[in-house]
Design a protein around this motif. Structure first.
Motif, PDB file in Angstrom:
ATOM      1  N   SER A 179       0.835  -1.211   0.000  1.00 53.50           N
ATOM      2  CA  SER A 179       0.000   0.000   0.000  1.00 53.50           C
ATOM      3  C   SER A 179       0.861   1.250   0.000  1.00 53.50           C
ATOM      4  CB  SER A 179      -0.925  -0.002   1.219  1.00 53.50           C
ATOM      5  OG  SER A 179      -1.780  -1.126   1.201  1.00 53.50           O
ATOM      6  N   ALA A 180       1.925   1.247   0.792  1.00 51.04           N
ATOM      7  CA  ALA A 180       2.795   2.427   0.884  1.00 51.04           C
ATOM      8  C   ALA A 180       3.685   2.559  -0.339  1.00 51.04           C
ATOM      9  CB  ALA A 180       3.656   2.334   2.146  1.00 51.04           C
ATOM     10  N   MET A 181       4.400   1.505  -0.673  1.00 49.97           N
ATOM     11  CA  MET A 181       5.304   1.429  -1.820  1.00 49.97           C
ATOM     12  C   MET A 181       6.264   2.618  -1.912  1.00 49.97           C
ATOM     13  SD  MET A 181       5.079  -1.477  -3.023  1.00 49.97           S
ATOM     14  CE  MET A 181       6.018  -1.420  -4.525  1.00 49.97           C
ATOM     15  N   ASP A 182       6.732   3.084  -0.749  1.00 49.40           N
ATOM     16  CA  ASP A 182       7.852   4.020  -0.776  1.00 49.40           C
ATOM     17  C   ASP A 182       9.132   3.189  -0.855  1.00 49.40           C
ATOM     18  OD1 ASP A 182       8.039   2.887   1.721  1.00 49.40           O
ATOM     19  OD2 ASP A 182       7.453   4.690   2.808  1.00 49.40           O
ATOM     20  N   LYS A 183      10.284   3.860  -0.863  1.00 45.41           N
ATOM     21  CA  LYS A 183      11.535   3.134  -1.052  1.00 45.41           C
ATOM     22  C   LYS A 183      11.756   2.085   0.037  1.00 45.41           C
ATOM     23  CE  LYS A 183      13.671   4.305  -4.832  1.00 45.41           C
ATOM     24  NZ  LYS A 183      14.885   5.124  -4.868  1.00 45.41           N
ATOM     25  N   ALA A 184      11.485   2.443   1.286  1.00 46.84           N
ATOM     26  CA  ALA A 184      11.684   1.496   2.381  1.00 46.84           C
ATOM     27  C   ALA A 184      10.782   0.275   2.218  1.00 46.84           C
ATOM     28  CB  ALA A 184      11.428   2.173   3.723  1.00 46.84           C
ATOM     29  N   SER A 185       9.522   0.496   1.850  1.00 48.18           N
ATOM     30  CA  SER A 185       8.586  -0.617   1.666  1.00 48.18           C
ATOM     31  C   SER A 185       8.987  -1.492   0.490  1.00 48.18           C
ATOM     32  CB  SER A 185       7.172  -0.076   1.456  1.00 48.18           C
ATOM     33  OG  SER A 185       6.676   0.512   2.643  1.00 48.18           O
ATOM     34  N   MET A 186       9.483  -0.871  -0.576  1.00 42.65           N
ATOM     35  CA  MET A 186       9.911  -1.667  -1.730  1.00 42.65           C
ATOM     36  C   MET A 186      11.105  -2.540  -1.385  1.00 42.65           C
ATOM     37  SD  MET A 186       9.356   0.652  -5.147  1.00 42.65           S
ATOM     38  CE  MET A 186      10.090   2.165  -4.547  1.00 42.65           C
ATOM     39  N   ARG A 187      11.995  -2.033  -0.527  1.00 39.05           N
ATOM     40  CA  ARG A 187      13.136  -2.849  -0.098  1.00 39.05           C
ATOM     41  C   ARG A 187      12.666  -4.078   0.672  1.00 39.05           C
ATOM     42  NH1 ARG A 187      15.378   2.531   1.518  1.00 39.05           N
ATOM     43  NH2 ARG A 187      16.854   3.151  -0.092  1.00 39.05           N
ATOM     44  N   VAL A 188      11.725  -3.890   1.570  1.00 39.83           N
ATOM     45  CA  VAL A 188      11.178  -5.011   2.330  1.00 39.83           C
ATOM     46  C   VAL A 188      10.518  -6.012   1.380  1.00 39.83           C
ATOM     47  CG1 VAL A 188       9.464  -5.705   4.049  1.00 39.83           C
ATOM     48  CG2 VAL A 188      10.864  -3.663   4.430  1.00 39.83           C
ATOM     49  N   ALA A 189       9.718  -5.500   0.449  1.00 39.42           N
ATOM     50  CA  ALA A 189       9.021  -6.380  -0.496  1.00 39.42           C
ATOM     51  C   ALA A 189      10.013  -7.181  -1.341  1.00 39.42           C
ATOM     52  CB  ALA A 189       8.105  -5.552  -1.392  1.00 39.42           C
TER      53      ALA A 189
END
Length: 561
Positions: A179-189
């Motif tokens: 849902s967030a898909m900022d840089k930090a979230s994309m790294r986790v994904a």
């Protein structure tokens, strides 16, 4: 106390401090609101302090500018990163992951993602935590099932439930990041996606693994820039040694093995490239530095091959000369391969600590040789006879592989003499020696050489990423059967050679296969479950696609050992 303003004396003045949950580590310690500027917050820079950054997501470094951001050191967990509290069983699987899974399934070219990143971040990110436990469970289950005949004290179905439970929880914890898909979230994904791919590959779920790889590549598009007028090169301009660099390189390796597996037939190709100097130092300082260079060259070969294939398709396979631009590109790749070989040879003694037995050097050599053959032949896609001029290079791949096999046989004896080593899986997530041997079996039409390559693959029963030794050896034998027919009916004595003896001159001085019988394209359709038979699609000399059934009956099949 959250949000309460505290007045504390500080020399002759007072500062207003608040309790904050976000921001750089320096501001958190000082209990000041942080503006969260990257790589260093303005509050720290304006007061002359060193900004300690934002933990596992980088940043920091005082007045260091973004363009000069230093690589992040994750050898130890930052003090402020919370340790996820797990049950005794979960912590046991976490330990297995750290000391066994990370050390063994990573393969000969240990990616920093395994070595440095996954364990500390799993302690802070629930999605990664559960994905790690799920992968560890799969790895441990297969080791005990294969090595100890199922003597694992816990019932198998209970362990399977543990795997699926944490797999599901990992997916659930990814939803907020999607849902967030900022840089930090994309790294986790991306890290969770990499773990999912690894889990599915070890389990033999090849279709699902490829779906996860493609999903990861879709997310990676946010990190890179599509370049070239065809839009099939994804270029990454990232800080060397950073988290982004570590994650991208892991997916570059997954993409490399997928493209090598699909190289036998025409398909849309996406090449991942990291912006870095094309000319390395006079020696490779590490094994991974050598892999980076060879990986980059493979990417260029894939791209050149794809360009020429598409140009031929637009002309409906009409006879056409190769454009000068593509010939120039081929010449450049050949020159870079020659330079890489010089550096690789000079580096043989520069990394003994990382490669004491010379196995990794042998692996690098066979991949370099395979890349050289691909570079020389990529602009002659409908002429299989071009491979006849590369017999000595195929023999070189075979000779290096025999040397690795001999070393491996010695190590196997040591493994049985030293009980603790039996815990170690031979299946890996990364590429190994199967891909070059498979390529040799398909493209070298000297019967002795290709048969030797197949028999070497058959000495093992495990996986290297998407490469299953049982499946590819059966495919190679089927291709030989279709191509050769009864052509070598009087040469059955050639099968009685020793695996430890490389081909001699008289072994390769035999008539070549007729051009019309040679297979130009091979496509293997993998599934998510073991089967006695599976379809193989192939095409001969501009003919139509045909289908053959490949049988694995009588083959020893094991999911991970």
């Amino acid at each position: 106390m959250g949000g309460t303003i505290l007045n504390k004396p500080c020399g002759s003045r007072c500062e207003k401090r608040i309790q904050v949950k976000t921001g750089c580590r320096t501001c958190k310690i000082r209990k000041l609101k942080c503006d969260e500027e990257r790589p260093s917050c303005r509050r720290c820079v304006s007061t002359g302090r060193v900004c300690d950054g934002y933990g596992i997501w980088g940043g920091g470094g005082g007045k260091i500018s973004r363009s000069r951001q230093q690589p992040l050191n994750l050898n130890s967990r930052p003090a402020h990163v919370p340790l996820i509290s797990g049950t005794t069983q979960e912590l046991e699987y976490l330990e297995w992951f750290k000391y066994r899974t990370c050390k063994k399934v990573a393969g000969a070219s240990t990616l920093a993602l395994w070595d440095v990143l996954l364990h500390p971040i799993s302690l802070a990110e629930p999605a990664v935590w559960h994905a790690v436990l799920s992968l560890s469970s799969v790895h441990r289950r297969d080791i005990y099932q294969a090595s100890y005949g199922g003597r694992e004290p816990k019932p198998l179905d209970q362990q399977e439930r543990f795997t699926l439970q944490h797999y599901s929880k990992a997916i659930q914890h990814l939803q907020p990041h999607f849902s967030a898909m900022d840089k930090a979230s994309m790294r986790v994904a991306l890290m969770a996606c990499f773990l999912f791919v690894s889990l599915e590959l070890l389990s033999g779920h090849f279709t699902t693994a490829q779906i996860h790889i493609h999903n990861g590549l879709s997310i990676l598009r946010e990190f890179g820039t599509l370049v070239e007028d065809d839009g099939r090169v994804l270029l990454f301009d990232i800080v060397p040694g950073s988290i982004d660099d570590t994650i991208v390189r892991a997916f570059c390796r997954l993409n490399l093995q997928l493209e090598l597996f699909r190289h036998g037939y025409q398909h849309p190709c996406l090449v991942l490239q990291i912006a870095e100097p094309e000319t390395p130092a006079s020696v490779f300082r590490s094994v991974n530095e050598a892999w980076k260079q060879i990986e980059r060259l493979f990417g260029r070969i894939f791209h050149l091959t794809d360009l020429w294939r598409r140009q031929q398709q637009t002309l409906h396979h009409s006879p056409v000369e190769v454009p000068p631009k593509l010939l120039t590109c081929q010449h450049q790749i050949r020159a870079e391969l020659s330079a890489c070989l010089v550096i690789l040879t000079a580096s043989k003694t520069s990394m003994p600590d990382q490669d004491p037995k010379g196995l990794v050097y042998g692996l690098l050599s066979v991949y370099h040789t395979m890349a050289s053959i691909m570079a020389d032949t990529c602009l002659r896609l409908d002429d299989e006879s071009v491979f006849d001029s590369h017999t000595q290079q195929f023999v070189s791949i075979l000779t290096e592989s025999i040397a690795m096999w001999k070393t491996g046989q010695s190590d196997l004896l040591q493994r049985y003499l030293r009980w603790p080593c039996i815990h170690m899986s031979r299946s890996i997530v990364d590429i190994g020696w199967i891909a070059p041997l498979y390529y040799t079996a398909l493209k070298c039409r000297i019967r002795r050489v290709r048969l030797h390559a197949v028999r070497l693959i058959e000495t093992t029963s495990y996986r290297e990423g998407i490469w299953d030794s049982n499946i590819v050896s059966c495919v190679a034998r089927k291709v030989m059967e279709i191509e050769e027919g009864g052509f070598y009916e009087d040469d059955r004595a050639a099968e009685g050679f020793l695996l430890s003896s490389p081909p001699r001159s008289r072994d390769i001085s035999i008539p070549a296969l007729p051009r019309l019988s040679r297979i130009h394209e091979v496509r293997v359709v993998l599934s998510d479950r073991p089967a006695d038979t599976f379809p193989l699609f192939y095409r001969q000399a501009r003919g139509r696609w045909r289908e053959a059934q490949v049988s694995t009956r009588g083959k020893f099949y094991n999911s991970a050992y």
